[in-house]
Design a protein around this motif. Sequence first.
Motif, PDB file in Angstrom:
ATOM      1  N   MET A  54     117.184  55.467  56.570  1.00 44.60           N
ATOM      2  CA  MET A  54     118.269  54.614  56.828  1.00 44.60           C
ATOM      3  C   MET A  54     117.795  53.077  56.745  1.00 44.60           C
ATOM      4  N   ALA A  55     118.790  52.320  56.307  1.00 43.70           N
ATOM      5  CA  ALA A  55     118.372  51.046  56.105  1.00 43.70           C
ATOM      6  C   ALA A  55     118.647  50.339  57.609  1.00 43.70           C
ATOM      7  N   GLN A  56     117.716  49.297  57.873  1.00 43.36           N
ATOM      8  CA  GLN A  56     117.973  48.687  59.188  1.00 43.36           C
ATOM      9  C   GLN A  56     118.651  47.196  58.755  1.00 43.36           C
ATOM     10  N   VAL A  57     119.860  47.228  59.100  1.00 40.84           N
ATOM     11  CA  VAL A  57     120.891  46.306  58.869  1.00 40.84           C
ATOM     12  C   VAL A  57     121.494  45.763  60.040  1.00 40.84           C
ATOM     13  N   ARG A  58     121.573  44.543  60.247  1.00 38.42           N
ATOM     14  CA  ARG A  58     122.122  43.917  61.487  1.00 38.42           C
ATOM     15  C   ARG A  58     123.211  43.043  60.721  1.00 38.42           C
ATOM     16  N   VAL A  59     124.288  42.615  61.601  1.00 33.23           N
ATOM     17  CA  VAL A  59     125.317  41.675  61.302  1.00 33.23           C
ATOM     18  C   VAL A  59     125.372  40.653  62.618  1.00 33.23           C
ATOM     19  N   ARG A  60     125.045  39.335  62.216  1.00 34.53           N
ATOM     20  CA  ARG A  60     125.240  38.358  63.095  1.00 34.53           C
ATOM     21  C   ARG A  60     125.940  37.034  62.734  1.00 34.53           C
ATOM     22  N   ASP A  73     128.163  48.461  56.902  1.00 32.34           N
ATOM     23  CA  ASP A  73     128.213  49.833  56.968  1.00 32.34           C
ATOM     24  C   ASP A  73     127.898  50.465  55.592  1.00 32.34           C
ATOM     25  N   LEU A  74     128.140  49.955  54.447  1.00 29.06           N
ATOM     26  CA  LEU A  74     127.870  50.563  53.090  1.00 29.06           C
ATOM     27  C   LEU A  74     126.346  50.583  52.921  1.00 29.06           C
ATOM     28  N   LEU A  75     125.606  49.563  53.492  1.00 27.74           N
ATOM     29  CA  LEU A  75     124.194  49.601  53.171  1.00 27.74           C
ATOM     30  C   LEU A  75     123.339  50.551  54.181  1.00 27.74           C
ATOM     31  N   LYS A  76     123.980  51.004  55.202  1.00 30.93           N
ATOM     32  CA  LYS A  76     123.701  52.006  56.084  1.00 30.93           C
ATOM     33  C   LYS A  76     124.114  53.588  55.624  1.00 30.93           C
ATOM     34  N   GLY A  77     124.815  53.552  54.498  1.00 30.09           N
ATOM     35  CA  GLY A  77     125.269  54.786  54.198  1.00 30.09           C
ATOM     36  C   GLY A  77     126.534  55.149  54.696  1.00 30.09           C
ATOM     37  N   GLY A 117     121.240  44.136  44.789  1.00 27.03           N
ATOM     38  CA  GLY A 117     120.303  43.225  45.386  1.00 27.03           C
ATOM     39  C   GLY A 117     120.094  43.295  46.902  1.00 27.03           C
ATOM     40  N   LEU A 118     121.169  43.382  47.612  1.00 34.18           N
ATOM     41  CA  LEU A 118     121.222  43.413  49.049  1.00 34.18           C
ATOM     42  C   LEU A 118     120.635  44.717  49.289  1.00 34.18           C
ATOM     43  N   ARG A 119     121.076  45.879  48.469  1.00 35.27           N
ATOM     44  CA  ARG A 119     120.471  47.351  48.781  1.00 35.27           C
ATOM     45  C   ARG A 119     119.012  47.248  48.667  1.00 35.27           C
ATOM     46  N   PRO A 143     113.850  45.291  57.303  1.00 31.46           N
ATOM     47  CA  PRO A 143     115.259  45.072  57.974  1.00 31.46           C
ATOM     48  C   PRO A 143     115.705  43.757  57.343  1.00 31.46           C
ATOM     49  N   VAL A 144     117.195  43.782  57.397  1.00 32.10           N
ATOM     50  CA  VAL A 144     117.982  42.535  56.916  1.00 32.10           C
ATOM     51  C   VAL A 144     119.272  42.327  57.885  1.00 32.10           C
ATOM     52  N   THR A 145     119.305  40.945  57.819  1.00 27.27           N
ATOM     53  CA  THR A 145     120.401  40.541  58.807  1.00 27.27           C
ATOM     54  C   THR A 145     121.367  39.804  58.031  1.00 27.27           C
ATOM     55  N   LEU A 146     122.410  40.272  57.968  1.00 31.05           N
ATOM     56  CA  LEU A 146     123.706  39.763  57.066  1.00 31.05           C
ATOM     57  C   LEU A 146     124.362  38.826  58.121  1.00 31.05           C
TER      58      LEU A 146
END
Length: 121
Positions: free
Chosen positions: A1-7, A113-117, A84-86, A93-96
């Motif tokens: 699963m992708a490591q995606v954060r929102v900040r 949410d979408l990037l994490k599936g 591209g984000l995916r 890790p990606v921080t949006l």
Amino acid sequence: MAQVRVRRIYDEREGDDGQRVLVDRLWPRGISKEKVHLDEWCKEVAPSTDLRKWYGHDPDRYEEFARRYRAELKDAEHAAAFGGLRERAEHGPVTLLTAAKRSDISEAAVLADLLKGGAGE
């Protein structure tokens, strides 16, 4: 699963942010491009101006906003930017980043949410 954060873009950079991507269509007020340490400004993935204005970050409209935004992400321009984000998320890790006062009800939250599936893909 992708490591995606929102900040929020106004928050200080953290060591585990990974790649930092601004997902707002408009540049945030009061912040310099040098200070934010961006890897990309992906304004093409942001909601349309009409959707953004309709939503107005009204918490009562978030579910409908998320539904409409997910539909927008299927058009050609949005889909290419989301791809591209995916790809970034698959490589670490990606921080949006967003300038929204409440990042939990922002376009960045929908994207994460979408990037994490999450549901709605």
